[in-house]
Design a protein around this motif. Structure first.
Motif, PDB file in Angstrom:
ATOM      1  N   ASP A   1       0.800  -1.224   0.000  1.00  0.00           N
ATOM      2  CA  ASP A   1       0.000   0.000   0.000  1.00  0.00           C
ATOM      3  C   ASP A   1       0.831   1.271   0.000  1.00  0.00           C
ATOM      4  O   ASP A   1       0.312   2.362   0.189  1.00  0.00           O
TER       5      ASP A   1
ATOM      6  N   LYS B   1     -11.787   5.034  -1.756  1.00  0.00           N
ATOM      7  CA  LYS B   1     -11.118   4.437  -2.915  1.00  0.00           C
ATOM      8  C   LYS B   1      -9.721   3.943  -2.567  1.00  0.00           C
ATOM      9  O   LYS B   1      -9.315   2.848  -2.973  1.00  0.00           O
ATOM     10  N   ASN B   2      -8.988   4.733  -1.801  1.00  0.00           N
ATOM     11  CA  ASN B   2      -7.589   4.402  -1.525  1.00  0.00           C
ATOM     12  C   ASN B   2      -7.389   3.583  -0.256  1.00  0.00           C
ATOM     13  O   ASN B   2      -6.514   2.703  -0.216  1.00  0.00           O
TER      14      ASN B   2
ATOM     15  N   SER C   1       1.017   8.467  -3.272  1.00  0.00           N
ATOM     16  CA  SER C   1       0.764   8.988  -4.609  1.00  0.00           C
ATOM     17  C   SER C   1      -0.299  10.077  -4.603  1.00  0.00           C
ATOM     18  O   SER C   1      -0.402  10.856  -5.538  1.00  0.00           O
ATOM     19  N   ASN C   2      -1.113  10.122  -3.554  1.00  0.00           N
ATOM     20  CA  ASN C   2      -2.180  11.117  -3.463  1.00  0.00           C
ATOM     21  C   ASN C   2      -1.845  12.141  -2.383  1.00  0.00           C
ATOM     22  O   ASN C   2      -1.964  11.855  -1.190  1.00  0.00           O
TER      23      ASN C   2
ATOM     24  N   GLU D   1       2.240   3.003  -2.352  1.00  0.00           N
ATOM     25  CA  GLU D   1       1.865   3.979  -3.371  1.00  0.00           C
ATOM     26  C   GLU D   1       0.527   4.629  -3.058  1.00  0.00           C
ATOM     27  O   GLU D   1       0.305   5.799  -3.368  1.00  0.00           O
ATOM     28  N   VAL D   2      -0.351   3.875  -2.432  1.00  0.00           N
ATOM     29  CA  VAL D   2      -1.671   4.412  -2.081  1.00  0.00           C
ATOM     30  C   VAL D   2      -1.530   5.626  -1.177  1.00  0.00           C
ATOM     31  O   VAL D   2      -2.175   6.658  -1.368  1.00  0.00           O
ATOM     32  N   TYR D   3      -0.676   5.504  -0.185  1.00  0.00           N
ATOM     33  CA  TYR D   3      -0.520   6.575   0.790  1.00  0.00           C
ATOM     34  C   TYR D   3       0.297   7.744   0.265  1.00  0.00           C
ATOM     35  O   TYR D   3       0.168   8.861   0.750  1.00  0.00           O
TER      36      TYR D   3
ATOM     37  N   ILE E   1     -12.088   9.815  -1.952  1.00  0.00           N
ATOM     38  CA  ILE E   1     -10.638   9.552  -1.944  1.00  0.00           C
ATOM     39  C   ILE E   1     -10.282   8.528  -0.865  1.00  0.00           C
ATOM     40  O   ILE E   1      -9.524   7.584  -1.100  1.00  0.00           O
ATOM     41  N   CYS E   2     -10.846   8.709   0.337  1.00  0.00           N
ATOM     42  CA  CYS E   2     -10.533   7.804   1.445  1.00  0.00           C
ATOM     43  C   CYS E   2     -11.079   6.398   1.186  1.00  0.00           C
ATOM     44  O   CYS E   2     -10.389   5.400   1.437  1.00  0.00           O
TER      45      CYS E   2
ATOM     46  N   LEU F   1      -4.277  12.842   0.689  1.00  0.00           N
ATOM     47  CA  LEU F   1      -4.273  11.976   1.863  1.00  0.00           C
ATOM     48  C   LEU F   1      -3.226  12.405   2.881  1.00  0.00           C
ATOM     49  O   LEU F   1      -3.491  12.462   4.080  1.00  0.00           O
TER      50      LEU F   1
END
Length: 283
Positions: free
Chosen positions: A173, A220-221, A179-180, A175-177, A217-218, A183
């Motif tokens: 995870d 989805k990610n 890349s955006n 990239e999830v945290y 956003i929350c 967040l």
């Protein structure tokens, strides 16, 4: 309103630096052998633990982690921790002052909130050897007179880069945290305002987006709602204050901005299955 640091047993790096030079911003410690911290506490500095051989348990913000071979354990300023390490353990520790931590943080590459979720991870044999080399070089440099602090600071930043490389391959995870940017900013805002502001619309406003979009956003990610993330931060602080501070439950209710004791107890029991008093007394 008082800051929570007023209520915690907070250990500063100067308390570990009795035989170190004035203005010391980094300490090296040998972690080999049996040791324990029975009472949870927090530090105002950053800690990197590198374990060659590990056996035991380490609690960081009330989450239990096993101490194992070739692991890194990170403890950020203001996090609560305790541990019990068994005699077979061989490890090394760097303590980095809050002043140096601010310049060190970019070398970790990913947001601090991500490492709060993943403070413990195993490193490869190659990365372990590289980390150990830098630890040993810092230990050697600290023994010299005068100490070349700029070299030590640069080596500590290299350690940060090596840690970030290990983390990049350890968790899916990452990239999830990172890349955006929304967040990362949301987590930072929660840390700043969680006592006073509970509404998703407030944070969305600070981020100049709609509350609905922040929730999207929350979900989805991270697969959780924005309000759940706010509640998680409130719960963490409640646990810290109940377990580590000398505050009464009544004072904690006020500190965390709850209307009354009943509303706080209802919130806490819904999240943990225990009343605040039961959690406070739990060993």
């Amino acid at each position: 309103m008082n800051e929570p640091s007023d209520y915690f047993p907070v250990l500063g790096i100067h308390e570990f630096a009795e035989q170190s030079p004035v203005g010391c911003n980094l300490l090296f410690n040998d972690l080999s052998g049996e040791r324990s911290i029975e009472s949870p506490h927090k530090h105002d500095f950053f800690i990197i633990n590198l374990f060659e051989k590990g056996k035991g348990t380490h609690y960081i913000d009330f989450v239990k982690y096993a101490v194992e071979d070739h692991q890194v354990h990170l403890i950020f300023p203001d996090q609560v921790h305790q541990w019990e390490i068994e005699k077979e353990t061989v490890g090394y520790q760097l303590m980095i002052s809050r002043e140096w931590f601010e310049s060190f943080l970019p070398s970790l590459r990913f947001s601090a909130s991500y490492y709060h979720i993943h403070p413990v991870f195993t490193v490869s044999e190659e990365n372990y050897k590289q980390l150990l080399h830098e630890f040993q070089c810092i230990q050697d440099e600290l023994s010299k007179d005068p100490v070349f602090w700029k070299l030590i600071q640069t080596r500590s930043e290299l350690i940060g880069l090596l840690i970030s490389r290990s983390v990049e391959g350890a968790f899916k995870d990452v990239e999830v945290y990172n890349s955006n940017p929304v967040l990362s900013r949301f987590f930072s805002l929660i840390d700043k305002y969680f006592k006073e502001e509970r509404s998703v619309s407030f944070y969305a406003g600070e981020l100049t987006i709609s509350a609905n979009y922040l929730n999207i956003i929350c979900q989805k990610n991270l697969h959780v709602s924005a309000s759940s993330l706010i509640q998680d931060r409130i719960l963490l602080e409640a646990k810290r204050l109940l377990k580590v501070s000398e505050m009464s439950v009544k004072d904690i209710v006020y500190e965390l901005g709850f209307y009354d004791h009943a509303s706080f107890s209802k919130f806490f029991k819904a999240q943990t299955g225990m009343t605040p008093s039961q959690f406070k007394e739990q060993q």
